[in-house]
Design a protein around this motif. Structure first.
Motif, PDB file in Angstrom:
ATOM      1  N   UNK A  25       0.846  -1.205   0.000  1.00  0.00           N
ATOM      2  CA  UNK A  25       0.000   0.000   0.000  1.00  0.00           C
ATOM      3  C   UNK A  25       0.882   1.257   0.000  1.00  0.00           C
ATOM      4  N   UNK A  26       1.944   1.213   0.812  1.00  0.00           N
ATOM      5  CA  UNK A  26       2.862   2.368   0.848  1.00  0.00           C
ATOM      6  C   UNK A  26       3.490   2.566  -0.534  1.00  0.00           C
ATOM      7  N   UNK A  27       3.949   1.453  -1.120  1.00  0.00           N
ATOM      8  CA  UNK A  27       4.594   1.533  -2.428  1.00  0.00           C
ATOM      9  C   UNK A  27       3.642   2.032  -3.504  1.00  0.00           C
ATOM     10  N   UNK A  29       0.977   3.853  -3.066  1.00  0.00           N
ATOM     11  CA  UNK A  29       0.688   5.277  -2.814  1.00  0.00           C
ATOM     12  C   UNK A  29       1.782   6.155  -3.410  1.00  0.00           C
ATOM     13  N   UNK A  30       3.009   5.700  -3.261  1.00  0.00           N
ATOM     14  CA  UNK A  30       4.129   6.461  -3.811  1.00  0.00           C
ATOM     15  C   UNK A  30       4.114   6.428  -5.345  1.00  0.00           C
ATOM     16  N   UNK A  31       3.843   5.241  -5.869  1.00  0.00           N
ATOM     17  CA  UNK A  31       3.906   5.073  -7.324  1.00  0.00           C
ATOM     18  C   UNK A  31       2.740   5.741  -8.032  1.00  0.00           C
ATOM     19  N   UNK A  32       1.697   6.107  -7.270  1.00  0.00           N
ATOM     20  CA  UNK A  32       0.498   6.669  -7.901  1.00  0.00           C
ATOM     21  C   UNK A  32       0.776   7.982  -8.606  1.00  0.00           C
ATOM     22  N   UNK A  33       1.891   8.627  -8.233  1.00  0.00           N
ATOM     23  CA  UNK A  33       2.181   9.917  -8.860  1.00  0.00           C
ATOM     24  C   UNK A  33       2.773   9.759 -10.265  1.00  0.00           C
ATOM     25  N   UNK A  34       3.063   8.526 -10.651  1.00  0.00           N
ATOM     26  CA  UNK A  34       3.672   8.305 -11.967  1.00  0.00           C
ATOM     27  C   UNK A  34       2.657   8.641 -13.068  1.00  0.00           C
ATOM     28  N   UNK A  35       3.102   9.331 -14.081  1.00  0.00           N
ATOM     29  CA  UNK A  35       2.239   9.708 -15.209  1.00  0.00           C
ATOM     30  C   UNK A  35       2.743   8.991 -16.460  1.00  0.00           C
ATOM     31  N   UNK A  36       2.088   7.873 -16.843  1.00  0.00           N
ATOM     32  CA  UNK A  36       2.577   7.106 -17.990  1.00  0.00           C
ATOM     33  C   UNK A  36       2.689   7.928 -19.279  1.00  0.00           C
ATOM     34  N   UNK A  37       1.751   8.865 -19.494  1.00  0.00           N
ATOM     35  CA  UNK A  37       1.834   9.695 -20.702  1.00  0.00           C
ATOM     36  C   UNK A  37       3.093  10.549 -20.702  1.00  0.00           C
ATOM     37  N   UNK A  38       3.430  11.048 -19.524  1.00  0.00           N
ATOM     38  CA  UNK A  38       4.622  11.890 -19.403  1.00  0.00           C
ATOM     39  C   UNK A  38       5.883  11.049 -19.658  1.00  0.00           C
ATOM     40  N   UNK A  39       5.863   9.824 -19.148  1.00  0.00           N
ATOM     41  CA  UNK A  39       7.008   8.928 -19.389  1.00  0.00           C
ATOM     42  C   UNK A  39       7.133   8.659 -20.889  1.00  0.00           C
ATOM     43  N   UNK A  40       5.978   8.404 -21.524  1.00  0.00           N
ATOM     44  CA  UNK A  40       5.995   8.114 -22.969  1.00  0.00           C
ATOM     45  C   UNK A  40       6.526   9.316 -23.738  1.00  0.00           C
ATOM     46  N   UNK A  41       6.119  10.516 -23.339  1.00  0.00           N
ATOM     47  CA  UNK A  41       6.597  11.736 -24.006  1.00  0.00           C
ATOM     48  C   UNK A  41       8.114  11.869 -23.847  1.00  0.00           C
ATOM     49  N   UNK A  42       8.576  11.583 -22.636  1.00  0.00           N
ATOM     50  CA  UNK A  42      10.019  11.708 -22.391  1.00  0.00           C
ATOM     51  C   UNK A  42      10.803  10.622 -23.145  1.00  0.00           C
ATOM     52  N   UNK A  43      10.186   9.458 -23.259  1.00  0.00           N
ATOM     53  CA  UNK A  43      10.838   8.396 -24.015  1.00  0.00           C
ATOM     54  C   UNK A  43      11.023   8.829 -25.475  1.00  0.00           C
ATOM     55  N   UNK A  44       9.990   9.466 -26.033  1.00  0.00           N
ATOM     56  CA  UNK A  44      10.087   9.942 -27.418  1.00  0.00           C
ATOM     57  C   UNK A  44      11.179  11.013 -27.539  1.00  0.00           C
ATOM     58  N   UNK A  45      11.235  11.897 -26.558  1.00  0.00           N
ATOM     59  CA  UNK A  45      12.278  12.939 -26.593  1.00  0.00           C
ATOM     60  C   UNK A  45      13.673  12.319 -26.541  1.00  0.00           C
ATOM     61  N   UNK A  46      13.818  11.313 -25.681  1.00  0.00           N
ATOM     62  CA  UNK A  46      15.121  10.654 -25.555  1.00  0.00           C
ATOM     63  C   UNK A  46      15.498   9.960 -26.856  1.00  0.00           C
ATOM     64  N   UNK A  47      14.519   9.277 -27.437  1.00  0.00           N
ATOM     65  CA  UNK A  47      14.749   8.568 -28.690  1.00  0.00           C
ATOM     66  C   UNK A  47      15.218   9.546 -29.765  1.00  0.00           C
TER      67      UNK A  47
ATOM     68  N   UNK B 369      -3.275   7.840   3.442  1.00  0.00           N
ATOM     69  CA  UNK B 369      -3.237   6.400   3.135  1.00  0.00           C
ATOM     70  C   UNK B 369      -1.865   5.794   3.460  1.00  0.00           C
ATOM     71  N   UNK B 370      -0.765   6.347   2.924  1.00  0.00           N
ATOM     72  CA  UNK B 370       0.526   5.758   3.289  1.00  0.00           C
ATOM     73  C   UNK B 370       0.840   5.882   4.773  1.00  0.00           C
ATOM     74  N   UNK B 371       0.397   6.974   5.407  1.00  0.00           N
ATOM     75  CA  UNK B 371       0.677   7.120   6.843  1.00  0.00           C
ATOM     76  C   UNK B 371      -0.048   6.047   7.649  1.00  0.00           C
TER      77      UNK B 371
END
Lengths: 144, 463
Positions: A25-27, A29-47, B369-371
């Protein structure tokens, strides 16, 4: 051990599983901030970077506040010698105008409008009033 | 120079940095796992690399790849010439019940999360405001500008760039730019994934050695999933290196609390120097670590707190003295220390109340939630070797609350702009505390006795 109570081993396993779930649950919660579209955009920029294509200011994030400002700074960098002091007259808000100017133009000494008297050059961005000097990309440049 | 070539050169520069650090670690890395050695090598290499660069700047006004590599070669040669004076061969804890499948899954999670940060870091030139205004700017000036002292510390036009901040990150960037041969913002950004990798390896290696491999893999996975820290916004700033520094201090301190061999004390000193050289918060962390070490060891039989406290505090004092010498007296613009004067005391309670209400009412609610999950985890697990460090984390958070109370820009502005970033920097080292409590599936638990008096347990079974 009686037959009615769960074995210590089973209880231990349950607690261990519960601890694992809580860590998950902790993990998550932390990972929820990841934005797959943003990662995809950055991947294209890197490419594109790796294939040798330049990233324009509009595509990148550094000049999110005003992509045209990159052109102004690039032209200034070409025209102002590295050992000069240049006063850059830009909007006060956001402060990234000033930070980007100082960073991009280093090692030139960059000062704001209050220190024009210390400058060899005065560069005025297109948004600012009373431009002086010769036109450059997105602004003017005046040699004092 | 193409981007691909710049990236390749940066990889090679990082490898050279690691090699320098590895050679230094040879003197006091006994008993560490290979993962820990890799992590320590990067940290020590960064310290050495920045010192080499600074020495060349002072001596010759600049440093290119040849000069830096020559300096590196001297460091490596000196390390090889020096005899290893100590031999700490502490038994590594092997647990037969360790869940190999869980370790593999957690390692894959950590590796995937790290790869995502790698892509984010090098996709485009670094752009974080703190990079442009502070860390990257100083690095560029260190690499490019003549009259460095004047530009970095004495130029009134750059008073907002925090001349009082430590210089390890800017000097490392400048050294890498020298090794790469140009200031390439994308290539230099590789330093941040490298620091994350070192952090994950330090966590995984330390917990594998002291607790269980599954605990190490769990901590690495949990830390790697901290995308608010390991995201594009923090590339180019000091937060990611500081997270590595906190982890190294925690690991070294826990080793010294177990037994204070000379090698362990040397590692603690190195971790302390690294921590205080990255960011100001690192000094507070080291001070609190020294206080905990004193409290834990002052009554321990056959142990002295003095050597450990010295290992933590001497590097802090030396760094502070050197920085002060170089920068001269600098105003701390972020704080209004006049609030501490008696006639301003009446303003303090209202400010402190604002801070507490924001931290508890807004920030804690946002992370409810994490807390709650952390609270539940603490309830269903037993004490572990990391529990001695809880006071360090509590004091660090208290220190941040005090800093917000004294903020020159008002508590709310300070909290909005800094609190989450500061807390996230602590998260990787916090995972060490969490995962040390329950080695998943291993059956190894600690009874709560202080680590300094936990007897050796070569069997790796439950204590």
């Amino acid at each position: 051990m009686t037959g009615d109570s769960p074995s210590p081993r089973a209880a231990d396993r349950f607690v261990r599983a519960l601890a694992g779930v809580l860590l998950a649950v902790i993990g998550i919660s932390m990972a929820a901030s990841l934005r797959p579209r943003e990662i995809a955009r950055r991947w294209r920029l890197l490419d594109r970077s790796l294939s040798g294509a330049p990233i324009s200011a509009g595509e990148g994030t550094r000049f999110w506040f005003d992509p045209a400002y990159a052109e102004f700074l690039e032209d200034l960098r070409r025209r102002v010698p590295p050992d000069a002091t240049v006063a850059v007259l830009v909007p006060r808000v956001p402060d990234t105008y000033a930070y980007a100017a100082v960073y991009e133009l280093a090692p030139r000494r960059v000062v704001d409008g209050a220190r024009v008297s210390e400058a060899d050059y005065v560069a005025t961005y297109r948004t600012e009033p009373r431009p002086m000097g010769d036109p450059i990309a997105q602004g003017t440049l005046w040699r004092r | 120079m193409t981007m691909a070539v710049a990236l390749l050169r940066m990889w090679l520069a990082l490898a050279a940095t690691g090699a320098v650090g590895w050679s230094m670690l040879r003197l006091f890395g006994g008993g560490l796992t290979r993962m820990e050695r890799t992590a320590w090598s990067l940290a020590l290499g960064l310290l050495a690399q920045s010192a080499v660069f600074a020495a060349w700047r002072l001596a010759a006004g600049g440093a290119g790849a040849g000069r830096i590599l020559f300096g590196d070669a001297l460091v490596v040669a000196a390390s090889l010439v020096l005899r290893r004076p100590w031999a700490d061969r502490s038994a590594r804890r092997r647990n037969p019940e360790d869940l190999r499948a869980a370790v593999v899954v957690l390692a894959v999670v950590a590796a995937t999360a790290w790869a995502l940060f790698l892509v984010q870091a090098v996709a485009e030139p670094m752009w974080a405001t703190d990079h442009l205004a502070i860390w990257g700017l100083k690095g560029r000036l260190a690499f490019l500008a003549p009259a460095l002292r004047q530009r970095l510390f004495l130029d009134p036009a750059l008073a907002w760039s925090h001349p009082e901040y430590p210089l390890l990150v800017p000097l490392s960037l400048a050294a890498f730019a020298g090794l790469v041969g140009a200031w390439n913002d994308q290539a230099l950004a590789l330093l941040w994934p490298a620091c994350e990798l070192a952090t994950l390896l330090a966590l995984a290696g330390f917990l594998a050695r002291r607790v269980a491999r599954s605990a190490g893999a769990g901590a690495a996975a949990l830390a790697a999933l901290c995308f608010p820290l390991y995201g594009a916004l923090n590339v180019g700033t000091a937060e990611v290196p500081l997270a590595l520094a906190f982890v190294l201090v925690c690991c070294a301190l826990l080793d010294v609390l177990e037994s204070d061999s000379s090698e362990r004390l040397a590692r603690l000193a190195a971790a302390s120097l690294f921590c205080v050289s990255v960011k100001q918060e690192g000094s507070a962390f080291v001070l609190f670590a020294a206080a905990v070490l004193y409290v834990r060891l002052r009554r321990a039989p056959d142990r002295s707190w003095r050597a450990g406290a010295g290992a933590l505090l001497v590097p802090l004092a030396v760094h502070w003295g050197l920085l002060r010498l170089v920068t001269g007296p600098q105003a701390r613009r972020d704080f209004d220390f006049a609030l501490l004067l008696p006639h301003r005391w009446p303003a303090l309670p209202a400010r402190a109340a604002t801070v507490i209400s924001r931290l508890v009412g807004t920030e804690a609610v946002a992370a409810l939630v994490p807390l709650l999950a952390i609270a539940g985890y603490l309830l269903v697990t037993r004490r572990g070797i990391g529990d001695s460090l809880w006071p360090v984390f509590a004091a660090q958070l208290g220190c941040y609350a005090l800093a917000f109370t004294l903020s020159a820009f008002g508590p709310n502005f300070a909290i909005d702009s800094a609190f989450r970033r500061l807390v996230l920097t602590l998260f990787p080292s916090f995972t060490l505390l969490l995962l040390a409590r329950v080695p998943l599936g291993s059956g190894v638990t600690h009874t709560g006795r202080p680590p300094s008096v936990v007897p050796p347990n070569p069997e790796g079974m439950a204590l």
